[in-house]
Enzyme design. Structure first.
Site, PDB file in Angstrom:
ATOM      1  N   LYS A 200      -1.992  -0.934  -2.997  1.00  0.00           N
ATOM      2  CA  LYS A 200      -2.676  -0.285  -2.159  1.00  0.00           C
ATOM      3  C   LYS A 200      -2.478   0.615  -1.459  1.00  0.00           C
ATOM      4  CE  LYS A 200      -6.375  -3.911  -2.670  1.00  0.00           C
ATOM      5  NZ  LYS A 200      -7.246  -4.905  -2.473  1.00  0.00           N
TER       6      LYS A 200
ATOM      7  N   GLN B 189      -8.526  -7.792   3.323  1.00  0.00           N
ATOM      8  CA  GLN B 189      -8.421  -8.014   2.443  1.00  0.00           C
ATOM      9  C   GLN B 189      -8.382  -9.438   2.431  1.00  0.00           C
ATOM     10  OE1 GLN B 189      -6.324  -6.685  -0.294  1.00  0.00           O
ATOM     11  NE2 GLN B 189      -6.635  -8.765  -1.495  1.00  0.00           N
TER      12      GLN B 189
ATOM     13  N   ASP C  49     -14.743  -0.731   0.800  1.00  0.00           N
ATOM     14  CA  ASP C  49     -14.799  -2.154  -0.896  1.00  0.00           C
ATOM     15  C   ASP C  49     -16.068  -1.851  -1.171  1.00  0.00           C
ATOM     16  OD1 ASP C  49     -12.408  -3.072  -1.615  1.00  0.00           O
ATOM     17  OD2 ASP C  49     -11.565  -4.291   0.220  1.00  0.00           O
TER      18      ASP C  49
END
Ligand code: NAP
Length: 283
Positions: free
Chosen positions: A53, A97, A120
């Site tokens: 990412k 994460q 997200d």
């Protein structure tokens, strides 16, 4: 019939080029998109995801700030970091994460992210916005799947029956909402579904998001259907594979996504799209 491939690698490269152009335009106005990525602990898979990412951000011109924390970090300390990033005007997106260590309630942490920076798309405000058709961030994986459908001309899905296998909050459920928003008739299946094949054989579009190999086999697919494989599994040889019996299903389907090179690269591309979008909203 041999299905045509929906090439997630090529499509994600196009999307990333678009993000890079939008980043340049923002920079010309003195704004650099910023994504904060928080990694807690040393889970090897998470480290790889985060590395990919961060690299994708750099390539597209998004400034990424990677925060690594020890696995012993307390929930209170993590919540304080999220609050600080919420207040930081140079940060336009925040990604925590998952999974987080056991002492931290991941729901609490995700809900602490400002919905305007929830790139997200996991916050309940984002899920609610999707449910009621209001603007909000769409979770990256299902959003990427919708882009794959668009890439083969499937934008308005009126009259199409889509079957989603899997009902997780991050893939299956938002996938179903997005398909519904595109006017498909949607069936959601899960481990309690009786006779999965009877349902998938009726589908014009099947999205498999289970995490088990060969959940979808050739006999379960209507000839010409579009098959999107979200699954990420390992075969006996340790090779990455999806939920779909690719070799069998490609002989029946009209379109199919490969694993690797399908949904995976799209997920990262959509994170970049959401981050640049977040920056544009605030710029
Ligand atoms: P998850 O939370 O474990 O959900 C799996 C879903 O599959 C559940 O709803 C479960 O039903 C259902 N299920 C399990 N066995 C089934 C069966 N035999 N028939 C029908 N449904 C069944 O997984 P997830 O987080 O959604 O992820 C799913 C897969 O996608 C995983 O392989 C994951 O690695 C992959 N993934 C890939 C990407 C990417 O970027 N490519 C991103 C995210 C996830 P119940 O609800 O009844 O338990």
């Amino acid at each position: 019939m041999t299905a045509r491939l929906i090439d997630g690698k090529a499509l994600s490269a196009q999307l990333r080029d678009g993000v890079a152009r939008r980043c340049s335009a923002l920079k010309a106005r003195g704004v650099t998109p910023g994504l904060a990525v928080i990694l807690v602990g040393d889970d090897p898979a998470s480290q790889v995801y985060v590395r990919n990412k961060v690299k994708a951000c750099e390539d597209a011109g998004i400034r990424s700030v990677l925060e690594r924390h020890d696995a012993t970090l307390t929930e209170a300390a993590l919540l304080a970091r999220v609050q600080a990033l919420n207040a930081d005007p140079a940060i336009h997106g925040i990604l925590v994460q998952l999974p987080l260590p056991a002492q931290i309630d991941s729901h609490k942490v995700i809900e602490a992210i400002a919905p305007g920076k929830d790139v997200d798309g996991f916050h309940v405000a984002s899920a609610g916005a999707l449910m009621v058709g209001r603007p909000g961030f769409r979770p990256c994986t299902p959003y990427g799947c919708m882009k794959m459908l668009e890439s083969i001309g499937m934008t308005d899905l009126r009259g199409k029956h889509a079957v989603v296998i899997g009902r997780s909050n991050i893939v299956g459920k938002p996938m179903a909402m997005l398909l519904l928003a595109a006017n498909a008739t949607v069936t959601i299946c899960h481990s309690g579904t009786a006779d999965l094949g009877a349902l998938t054989r009726q589908a014009d579009i099947v999205v498999a998001a289970v995490g088990k190999r060969k959940v979808l086999t050739a006999g379960m697919v209507k000839p010409g259907a579009v098959v999107i494989d979200v699954g990420m599994n390992r075969d006996e040889a340790g090779k990455l594979c999806g939920d779909v019996d690719f070799d069998g299903v490609r002989e029946v389907a009209g379109w199919i996504t490969p694993v690797p090179g399908g949904v995976g690269p799209m997920t990262i591309a959509m994170l970049l799209v959401n981050t640049v979008e977040s920056t544009e909203r605030g710029a």
